[in-house]
Design an enzyme around this catalytic site. Structure first.
Site, PDB file in Angstrom:
ATOM      1  N   HIS A   1      -2.527   1.595   6.746  1.00 44.12           N
ATOM      2  CA  HIS A   1      -2.922   1.443   5.342  1.00 44.12           C
ATOM      3  C   HIS A   1      -3.092   2.821   4.719  1.00 44.12           C
ATOM      4  O   HIS A   1      -3.480   3.779   5.385  1.00 44.12           O
ATOM      5  CB  HIS A   1      -4.219   0.644   5.241  1.00 44.12           C
ATOM      6  CG  HIS A   1      -4.520   0.193   3.847  1.00 44.12           C
ATOM      7  ND1 HIS A   1      -3.782  -0.770   3.195  1.00 44.12           N
ATOM      8  CD2 HIS A   1      -5.478   0.594   2.951  1.00 44.12           C
ATOM      9  CE1 HIS A   1      -4.274  -0.968   1.982  1.00 44.12           C
ATOM     10  NE2 HIS A   1      -5.295  -0.140   1.811  1.00 44.12           N
TER      11      HIS A   1
ATOM     12  N   CYS B   1       0.824  -1.220   0.000  1.00 44.27           N
ATOM     13  CA  CYS B   1       0.000   0.000   0.000  1.00 44.27           C
ATOM     14  C   CYS B   1       0.857   1.269   0.000  1.00 44.27           C
ATOM     15  O   CYS B   1       0.674   2.152  -0.840  1.00 44.27           O
ATOM     16  CB  CYS B   1      -0.969  -0.013   1.182  1.00 44.27           C
ATOM     17  SG  CYS B   1      -0.219   0.145   2.825  1.00 44.27           S
TER      18      CYS B   1
ATOM     19  N   HIS C   1      -5.820   2.006  -4.227  1.00 37.47           N
ATOM     20  CA  HIS C   1      -4.913   1.439  -3.235  1.00 37.47           C
ATOM     21  C   HIS C   1      -4.543   0.013  -3.601  1.00 37.47           C
ATOM     22  O   HIS C   1      -5.174  -0.613  -4.459  1.00 37.47           O
ATOM     23  CB  HIS C   1      -5.541   1.488  -1.829  1.00 37.47           C
ATOM     24  CG  HIS C   1      -6.670   0.513  -1.634  1.00 37.47           C
ATOM     25  ND1 HIS C   1      -6.852  -0.206  -0.477  1.00 37.47           N
ATOM     26  CD2 HIS C   1      -7.695   0.135  -2.446  1.00 37.47           C
ATOM     27  CE1 HIS C   1      -7.925  -0.965  -0.579  1.00 37.47           C
ATOM     28  NE2 HIS C   1      -8.458  -0.780  -1.760  1.00 37.47           N
TER      29      HIS C   1
END
Length: 361
Positions: free
Chosen positions: A325, A277, A337
């Site tokens: 994240h 990520c 993402h």
């Protein structure tokens, strides 16, 4: 499975992942979850008639989501440790070079002083007044004495410089030793974090293997379909709106991240073919000439904080309370993402996960 559906681990905070005791606690909880899942699967493997029963797909999905979340947290710690290791190696190397140069200079200074002391010893160290009385040319002697006095003052300065050089050398050695000790601790932390990632991935795979191949494929397909529905809000395509990026550099980063939709997720990867990520954000902004911090936690402090309502394409959206994240805002309430292993870079609704921060680079 779907990152949007994974629960936030209880008791987490943005600082909790830094402590070793917290790591041990999380590992114990994950092992407990895995053990419980294994026990549950074993119990349901035989019914009242001793007939095998397949595990519930939704239960497996929930447990796998939890393990993937834990793995991503450990992966971000691993990324941070790798960055710290690179920095400490450079700093320790520089300090060790400084120590070597300073030691050579100190050795030369000491050699010069030792030569002067040896010459005085060979001259017998006669009292200056006696030498004056015995001199056949007192005026020449006095002139020489004045010169010697100047040399003595210079020698005193040299001695003080030797002492100061030794002090600086000792300080550099202490700093180098401290950096090397810190580097050793970071290396151990890096090894621990990588081991935790692998443990969670193995546990997740074991749970997935309890399902049939068809069910595993259905889970992947279902997760991708649900993410698409969240991003499109039930329409056929993603609407990114008409809001422009926040800057020319943000426009370049936006184009870069959109070009990587469909790329596989790989822990610790910063592209150009696979990403985690934070690695996706790092690579995309590098295309715009900007070097972001490597981890999602550090990226959360890599620019100006704004609200989600103020977000424009190119901004970073940091998710979950411990900020493990991150995605890039692309407009229309969506981010792009890299979700989790087995999934590919994709669109997702920014509201699908709890937002911790929005950052304008």
């Amino acid at each position: 499975m779907a990152m949007a559906q994974r629960p936030v681990p209880p008791g987490r905070s943005p600082h909790a992942s830094a402590g070793r005791s917290g790591t041990v606690g999380r590992l114990a909880r994950v092992l407990a979850v895995t053990a419980a899942a294994t026990t549950a699967l074993a119990i349901t493997a035989g019914g009242a008639q001793g007939m095998p029963t397949r595990p519930d797909r939704n239960d497996v999905k929930a447990q796998v989501d939890q393990l993937y979340a834990e793995a991503e947290q450990a992966s971000e710690r691993s990324n941070a440790a790798e960055e710290a290791q690179k920095r400490l190696q450079a700093e320790a190397g520089s300090l060790q070079q400084q120590v070597a140069v300073a030691q050579d200079a100190l050795n030369r200074m000491r050699g010069d002083l030792a030569g002067v002391a040896a010459a005085e010893y060979r001259s017998g160290g006669m009292d200056p007044s006696v030498q004056l009385m015995l001199s056949s040319d007192p005026e020449a002697y006095l002139a020489k004495a004045r010169s010697l006095a100047q040399v003595a003052r210079q020698r005193g300065d040299s001695l003080r410089e030797v002492i100061e050089q030794q002090r600086r050398l000792d300080q550099r050695r202490a700093e180098a030793s401290g950096k090397l000790a810190e580097l050793d601790a970071v290396r151990r932390s890096l090894g621990d974090a990588k081991q935790q990632v692998q443990q969670r991935l193995h546990s997740a795979q074991a749970l997935l293997n309890s399902l049939g191949a068809g069910e595993r494929a259905q889970l992947v397909t279902q997760d991708a379909r649900e993410a698409h529905e969240r991003a499109t809000r039930g329409t056929d395509r993603v609407d990114l709106g008409s809001q422009p990026p926040s800057s020319d550099r943000a426009a370049v980063a936006l184009a870069a991240v959109l070009s990587k939709i469909g790329s596989p997720y790989v822990y610790g990867s910063t592209g150009p073919g696979t990403f985690d990520c934070s690695g996706l954000m790092y690579w995309s902004w590098r295309q715009a000439g900007v070097t972001l911090p490597r981890t999602s936690q550090a990226q959360a402090f890599g620019g100006q904080r704004i609200s989600l309502a103020e977000a424009r394409p190119g901004d970073l959206v940091i998710f979950f309370r411990d900020m493990h994240h991150v995605g890039m805002y692309v407009g229309g309430g969506n981010v792009v993402h890299a979700p989790y292993p087995g999934a590919r870079v994709r669109y997702e609704s920014a509201s699908a996960m709890p937002v911790a921060a929005v950052v304008r680079v």
